[in-house]
Design an enzyme around this catalytic site. Sequence first.
Site, PDB file in Angstrom:
ATOM      1  N   LYS A  70       0.838  -1.204   0.000  1.00 56.18           N
ATOM      2  CA  LYS A  70       0.000   0.000   0.000  1.00 56.18           C
ATOM      3  C   LYS A  70       0.868   1.248   0.000  1.00 56.18           C
ATOM      4  CE  LYS A  70      -3.860   2.079   2.567  1.00 56.18           C
ATOM      5  NZ  LYS A  70      -4.778   1.922   3.718  1.00 56.18           N
ATOM      6  N   SER A 145      -9.267   3.147   2.670  1.00 59.75           N
ATOM      7  CA  SER A 145      -8.170   3.654   1.859  1.00 59.75           C
ATOM      8  C   SER A 145      -7.329   2.550   1.200  1.00 59.75           C
ATOM      9  CB  SER A 145      -7.248   4.519   2.726  1.00 59.75           C
ATOM     10  OG  SER A 145      -6.701   3.774   3.803  1.00 59.75           O
ATOM     11  N   SER A 169     -10.521   0.974   6.715  1.00 65.41           N
ATOM     12  CA  SER A 169      -9.798   0.900   5.449  1.00 65.41           C
ATOM     13  C   SER A 169      -9.384  -0.505   5.037  1.00 65.41           C
ATOM     14  CB  SER A 169      -8.560   1.798   5.505  1.00 65.41           C
ATOM     15  OG  SER A 169      -8.941   3.154   5.585  1.00 65.41           O
TER      16      SER A 169
END
Length: 460
Positions: A70, A145, A169
């Site tokens: 990520k 996210s 997220s």
Amino acid sequence: MTSVLTECAERLGVEASPVAVMEATLARVAEVNGSVNAVVSLRDEAALLAEAAAVERGAGLLAGVPVAVKDLANAAGLPTSMGSPLFAEHVAARDDLFVARMRAAGAIVIGKTNTPEFGLGSHTFNPVHGRTCNPYDLSRSAGGSSGGAAAALAAGMLEIADGSDMMGSLRNPAGWCNVYGFRPSFGLVPSEPKGETFLHQLATNGPMARSPQGLAALLEVQAGPDPRQPHRAGTFRAVDVVPRTGRIAWLGDWGGALPMEAGVRDTCESALREMEGLGFVVEPVAPPFDAEALWDAWITLRSWAVAGGLSLLYDDEATRAQLKDTCVWEIARGRALTAMEVHRASEVRSVWFAAAAELFERYDAYALPTAQCWPFEGTWEYPCEIAGVPMDTYHRWMEVVISASLIGLPAVAVPAGFGAAGLPMGLQLVGPRGSDAALIGMAERWHRATDWPNVRAPRL
């Protein structure tokens, strides 16, 4: 337990060797990533194949498994843009702790996964890498996210992926992309030792995967104590995860306090009825705590944490001008808080922890949807209303996830099924601290009966 490399090879239809899996992975990325935009900063193919060829069989739990990190975390030699033009050219000199652990277990980092600017908001778009699309409808949001990670999993580009979770997220994008996401008990996966975890205990790194076994394998690698961190919760072993049922308290829309789009509750309740057929006991229960008190405590502590991390960018007018409006609002709000407001929010958090402990005396987990609405139009920044109820902040529509985040509870997001428009929805099972293996075991029982990621793959 089937190895992650073997699971990946079987899905791709190739030999379970690092080179064959890497070749097939890169071919899949080339085939679909252009339309989904989930993997960014992809490394050179020749370098990745050479790295795969050098992997020794059995050299680590993730030996030869392709992963993408990520884009909020550092992976040495790759950019860490955090979705901000301020850091678009930043190349990491070293791995973050959990990334180093993944590499030590044999994983091969192929690139990064897309994220909103600084991870703020449950919709993955930013001015550096653009918008990540939902593989089930490219016009819709993939969530966030960890939206890039979830979309890459759903589209078959990855078998496992790391993510992080402050406000859902790891759960919201998993639910919207028909895969699995797991928020660990706070402290089980150590964060970067930056000296702030004494005060800020809202966010954690964790695993996402196409199967609960993938969650367990990656969590074992990510977890474990670090002597530089004040909160430590021991280790995790994938072999401790066994398929199991349990007693589940269904909280629905929290007694009407959480507006939900039509079909969200119905889809989750249908999944829960299927779980009852598998041996789970599911009981609707009244809200165990006042929803508005939870929300007030949450947005106080969240804004305070965001302001603490990004204030230097806010102080400089030149850098502030390059922050998105919701980021500026969050920082300004956090900086305006008084010490006593933060203290009162912390007190509410303590009272909610005690109330949750009472609930867990009767139930193994409580259940909620992973989001209050279906994947929305990708051109939106966020939903302004749900079921006719105006949203008073950019993240109020994700209020359904805060009960776990506020007090560091583990939560697993499992696929719940699809709505009338053919879009996925997820169900989150939240348990007491330390019930990580039990929750993933419940997810494994569900996965063996449904196998949603493979039964209903996106048509790209």
